[in-house]
Scaffold this motif. Structure first.
Motif, PDB file in Angstrom:
ATOM      1  N   THR A  29     -15.747 -17.483  31.180  1.00 14.07           N
ATOM      2  CA  THR A  29     -16.166 -16.317  30.415  1.00 14.07           C
ATOM      3  C   THR A  29     -14.933 -15.692  29.770  1.00 14.07           C
ATOM      4  O   THR A  29     -13.796 -16.037  30.097  1.00 14.07           O
ATOM      5  CB  THR A  29     -16.832 -15.260  31.315  1.00 14.07           C
ATOM      6  OG1 THR A  29     -15.859 -14.754  32.230  1.00 14.07           O
ATOM      7  CG2 THR A  29     -18.016 -15.840  32.071  1.00 14.07           C
ATOM      8  N   TYR A  30     -15.174 -14.740  28.873  1.00 11.21           N
ATOM      9  CA  TYR A  30     -14.098 -14.038  28.185  1.00 11.21           C
ATOM     10  C   TYR A  30     -13.139 -13.395  29.181  1.00 11.21           C
ATOM     11  O   TYR A  30     -11.928 -13.550  29.085  1.00 11.21           O
ATOM     12  CB  TYR A  30     -14.725 -12.986  27.262  1.00 11.21           C
ATOM     13  CG  TYR A  30     -13.737 -12.050  26.625  1.00 11.21           C
ATOM     14  CD1 TYR A  30     -12.932 -12.475  25.577  1.00 11.21           C
ATOM     15  CD2 TYR A  30     -13.610 -10.736  27.069  1.00 11.21           C
ATOM     16  CE1 TYR A  30     -12.029 -11.621  24.978  1.00 11.21           C
ATOM     17  CE2 TYR A  30     -12.704  -9.878  26.482  1.00 11.21           C
ATOM     18  CZ  TYR A  30     -11.918 -10.320  25.435  1.00 11.21           C
ATOM     19  OH  TYR A  30     -11.023  -9.466  24.861  1.00 11.21           O
ATOM     20  N   LYS A  83     -11.056 -15.913  31.094  1.00  8.23           N
ATOM     21  CA  LYS A  83      -9.974 -16.445  30.261  1.00  8.23           C
ATOM     22  C   LYS A  83      -8.802 -15.467  30.204  1.00  8.23           C
ATOM     23  O   LYS A  83      -7.645 -15.876  30.267  1.00  8.23           O
ATOM     24  CB  LYS A  83     -10.484 -16.751  28.849  1.00  8.23           C
ATOM     25  CG  LYS A  83     -11.393 -17.958  28.785  1.00  8.23           C
ATOM     26  CD  LYS A  83     -11.964 -18.138  27.398  1.00  8.23           C
ATOM     27  CE  LYS A  83     -12.957 -19.285  27.381  1.00  8.23           C
ATOM     28  NZ  LYS A  83     -13.649 -19.406  26.093  1.00  8.23           N
TER      29      LYS A  83
END
Length: 65
Positions: free
Chosen positions: A14-15, A18
Motif C-alpha cells: 500500500t501507499y 511503501k
C-alpha cells in the motif's frame, strides 16, 4: 534476493507501506555508510546568517495609487 524480486513485491504494498519501507531503506543505507566511513559523515546543520533588520528608509513602501 534480487532487485527485480524486491521491486515486484514492493508493487503490491500500500501507499503507507511503501513510505514506511522507503524510510527504513534510507535509515539502513545511512547506518551502513556510517559504519563503513565513520569519519566521512561529519555533517552539521547549515549555518544561517541572521540579517540585520532594514531601517524604515531602506524598506520600500507599497504604492496604493
Amino acid at each position: 534476493m534480487s532487485y527485480d524480486v524486491i521491486r515486484l513485491a514492493a508493487d503490491k504494498l500500500t501507499y503507507r507501506e511503501k513510505l514506511k519501507l522507503s524510510q527504513y531503506l534510507i535509515q539502513a543505507a545511512i547506518k551502513e555508510e556510517e559504519d563503513l566511513n565513520p569519519t566521512a559523515r561529519n555533517i552539521s546543520a547549515p549555518k544561517v546568517e541572521k540579517s540585520e533588520p532594514k531601517s524604515k528608509a531602506e524598506t520600500p513602501s507599497p504604492d496604493f495609487s
